[in-house]
Motif scaffolding. Structure first.
Motif, mmCIF file in Angstrom:
data_model
loop_
_atom_site.group_PDB
_atom_site.id
_atom_site.type_symbol
_atom_site.label_atom_id
_atom_site.label_comp_id
_atom_site.label_asym_id
_atom_site.label_seq_id
_atom_site.Cartn_x
_atom_site.Cartn_y
_atom_site.Cartn_z
ATOM 1 N N SER A 274 0.826 -1.202 0.000
ATOM 2 C CA SER A 274 0.000 0.000 0.000
ATOM 3 C C SER A 274 0.866 1.259 0.000
ATOM 4 C CB SER A 274 -0.929 -0.008 1.213
ATOM 5 O OG SER A 274 -1.618 1.200 1.322
ATOM 6 N N VAL A 275 1.908 1.269 0.830
ATOM 7 C CA VAL A 275 2.811 2.422 0.891
ATOM 8 C C VAL A 275 3.526 2.588 -0.451
ATOM 9 C CG1 VAL A 275 4.929 3.296 1.977
ATOM 10 C CG2 VAL A 275 3.100 2.376 3.393
ATOM 11 N N ARG B 281 8.114 22.681 -5.000
ATOM 12 C CA ARG B 281 7.211 21.561 -5.246
ATOM 13 C C ARG B 281 7.874 20.237 -4.827
ATOM 14 N NH1 ARG B 281 2.623 19.329 -4.873
ATOM 15 N NH2 ARG B 281 1.990 17.994 -6.566
ATOM 16 N N ARG B 282 9.185 20.120 -5.062
ATOM 17 C CA ARG B 282 9.916 18.918 -4.646
ATOM 18 C C ARG B 282 9.847 18.748 -3.125
ATOM 19 N NH1 ARG B 282 13.411 17.020 -8.757
ATOM 20 N NH2 ARG B 282 13.727 18.568 -10.378
ATOM 21 N N ARG B 283 10.003 19.866 -2.399
ATOM 22 C CA ARG B 283 9.940 19.794 -0.930
ATOM 23 C C ARG B 283 8.540 19.381 -0.476
ATOM 24 N NH1 ARG B 283 12.897 24.693 -0.889
ATOM 25 N NH2 ARG B 283 15.094 24.259 -0.688
ATOM 26 N N ASP B 284 7.512 19.944 -1.123
ATOM 27 C CA ASP B 284 6.131 19.568 -0.776
ATOM 28 C C ASP B 284 5.908 18.077 -0.997
ATOM 29 O OD1 ASP B 284 5.587 22.178 -0.169
ATOM 30 O OD2 ASP B 284 4.524 22.615 -2.046
ATOM 31 N N LEU B 285 6.371 17.581 -2.145
ATOM 32 C CA LEU B 285 6.200 16.155 -2.449
ATOM 33 C C LEU B 285 6.983 15.286 -1.464
ATOM 34 C CD1 LEU B 285 6.335 16.231 -6.351
ATOM 35 C CD2 LEU B 285 4.336 15.849 -4.922
ATOM 36 N N THR B 286 8.158 15.751 -1.056
ATOM 37 C CA THR B 286 8.957 15.012 -0.079
ATOM 38 C C THR B 286 8.208 14.925 1.254
ATOM 39 O OG1 THR B 286 11.002 15.729 -1.136
ATOM 40 C CG2 THR B 286 11.188 14.922 1.104
ATOM 41 N N ARG B 287 7.579 16.030 1.658
ATOM 42 C CA ARG B 287 6.777 16.006 2.893
ATOM 43 C C ARG B 287 5.621 15.021 2.756
ATOM 44 N NH1 ARG B 287 8.410 21.360 3.473
ATOM 45 N NH2 ARG B 287 6.831 22.260 2.116
ATOM 46 N N GLN B 288 5.000 15.010 1.589
ATOM 47 C CA GLN B 288 3.885 14.085 1.337
ATOM 48 C C GLN B 288 4.372 12.638 1.433
ATOM 49 O OE1 GLN B 288 2.062 14.773 -2.464
ATOM 50 N NE2 GLN B 288 0.484 13.248 -2.144
ATOM 51 N N LYS C 248 4.868 11.650 4.971
ATOM 52 C CA LYS C 248 3.577 11.422 5.620
ATOM 53 C C LYS C 248 3.056 10.025 5.275
ATOM 54 C CE LYS C 248 -0.131 13.736 4.415
ATOM 55 N NZ LYS C 248 -0.976 14.872 4.061
ATOM 56 N N TYR C 249 3.168 9.637 3.997
ATOM 57 C CA TYR C 249 2.757 8.286 3.588
ATOM 58 C C TYR C 249 3.575 7.237 4.341
ATOM 59 C CZ TYR C 249 0.114 10.032 -0.488
ATOM 60 O OH TYR C 249 -0.783 10.646 -1.305
ATOM 61 N N GLY C 250 4.888 7.459 4.431
ATOM 62 C CA GLY C 250 5.763 6.516 5.130
ATOM 63 C C GLY C 250 5.393 6.402 6.599
ATOM 64 N N GLY D 282 2.273 4.457 7.104
ATOM 65 C CA GLY D 282 2.563 3.033 6.935
ATOM 66 C C GLY D 282 3.167 2.429 8.191
ATOM 67 N N LYS D 283 4.086 3.180 8.828
ATOM 68 C CA LYS D 283 4.692 2.685 10.062
ATOM 69 C C LYS D 283 3.665 2.601 11.185
ATOM 70 C CE LYS D 283 8.813 4.711 10.802
ATOM 71 N NZ LYS D 283 9.996 5.567 10.604
ATOM 72 N N VAL D 284 2.746 3.559 11.229
ATOM 73 C CA VAL D 284 1.674 3.512 12.235
ATOM 74 C C VAL D 284 0.817 2.268 12.003
ATOM 75 C CG1 VAL D 284 -0.466 4.640 12.966
ATOM 76 C CG2 VAL D 284 1.626 5.986 12.710
ATOM 77 N N ALA D 285 0.508 1.975 10.740
ATOM 78 C CA ALA D 285 -0.297 0.791 10.428
ATOM 79 C C ALA D 285 0.422 -0.478 10.886
ATOM 80 C CB ALA D 285 -0.587 0.726 8.930
ATOM 81 N N ILE D 286 1.740 -0.534 10.681
ATOM 82 C CA ILE D 286 2.507 -1.715 11.103
ATOM 83 C C ILE D 286 2.506 -1.839 12.628
ATOM 84 C CG2 ILE D 286 4.875 -2.607 11.257
ATOM 85 C CD1 ILE D 286 5.098 -1.996 8.284
ATOM 86 N N ARG D 287 2.634 -0.716 13.321
ATOM 87 C CA ARG D 287 2.586 -0.768 14.793
ATOM 88 C C ARG D 287 1.205 -1.197 15.280
ATOM 89 N NH1 ARG D 287 5.032 4.596 14.390
ATOM 90 N NH2 ARG D 287 7.246 4.261 14.102
ATOM 91 N N ASN D 288 0.160 -0.787 14.570
ATOM 92 C CA ASN D 288 -1.194 -1.214 14.932
ATOM 93 C C ASN D 288 -1.351 -2.724 14.759
ATOM 94 O OD1 ASN D 288 -1.985 1.359 15.604
ATOM 95 N ND2 ASN D 288 -2.941 1.773 13.627
ATOM 96 N N ILE D 289 -0.727 -3.272 13.722
ATOM 97 C CA ILE D 289 -0.760 -4.724 13.507
ATOM 98 C C ILE D 289 -0.062 -5.420 14.682
ATOM 99 C CG2 ILE D 289 0.075 -6.610 12.042
ATOM 100 C CD1 ILE D 289 -0.249 -4.599 9.648
#
Length: 184
Positions: free
Chosen positions: A18-19, A108-115, A118-120, A123-130
């Motif tokens: 998903s990530v 725009r590159r910095r904005d995308l890097t922040r995005q 956030k996705y990463g 994903g880590k939060v989802a893994i900790r929830n598992i």
């Protein structure tokens, strides 16, 4: 490996997929057909992904062409791209649609890097929830007397190792995507 850790690992693999999919949808200044994955077009009354109704090609690194198998879809595809958050104006020549990807600005590159970060992180939060869900099940089994204290400790170690491994994989994916975004 215990059945519970196998289940947890399967869920963690899905989180990684998903990530990766989220990262693929982030436009990196190069033409990438994955940016169209989330855009759907109305086809015989059903919202259908563009890649299922058209051939998508990349004639050069900054351009995508979309050639629908049914030419009556040209207008619908053009409209779907315009209303999406892609931020690119499609050019329709009556046969196919061209998408030209502009060079990304530093901001725009910095904005995308922040995005991407956030996705990463999500994903880590989802893994900790598992991990938490799995440990709750282990503790419930211990209360019922299905597991011994040693089994619980072993399972805790296995699940924590899995969690650490998959969080590292997400960190690696995030770093690779950030590097791709920041390279000119």
């Amino acid at each position: 490996m215990h059945e519970m850790t196998k289940t947890a690992e399967g869920r963690m693999k899905k989180t990684i997929e998903s990530v990766s999919s989220d990262f693929g949808s982030v436009r990196a200044g190069r033409a990438n057909a994955q940016v169209l994955d989330r855009i759907t077009v109305e086809y015989y009354g059903t919202p259908t992904p563009i890649n299922q109704v058209a051939a998508i090609a990349s004639p050069d690194p900054r351009q995508l062409t979309i050639q629908p198998w049914d030419s009556s879809l040209l207008r619908a595809i053009e409209k779907a791209i315009n209303t999406s958050d892609l931020g690119i104006n499609p050019q329709n020549d009556g046969r196919l649609i061209r998408l030209t990807f502009p060079q990304l600005t530093e901001e725009r590159r910095r904005d995308l890097t922040r995005q991407v970060r956030k996705y990463g992180e999500s994903g880590k939060v989802a893994i900790r929830n598992i991990r938490r869900d799995t440990m709750d099940k282990v503790k419930a089994m211990k209360k019922k007397g299905e597991l011994t204290e040693d089994d619980v400790k072993d399972l805790e170690k296995e699940v924590q190792k899995l969690t650490d491994d998959y969080c590292k994989k997400i960190d690696t994916l995030t770093a690779a995507k950030e590097k791709e975004l920041m390279s000119v």
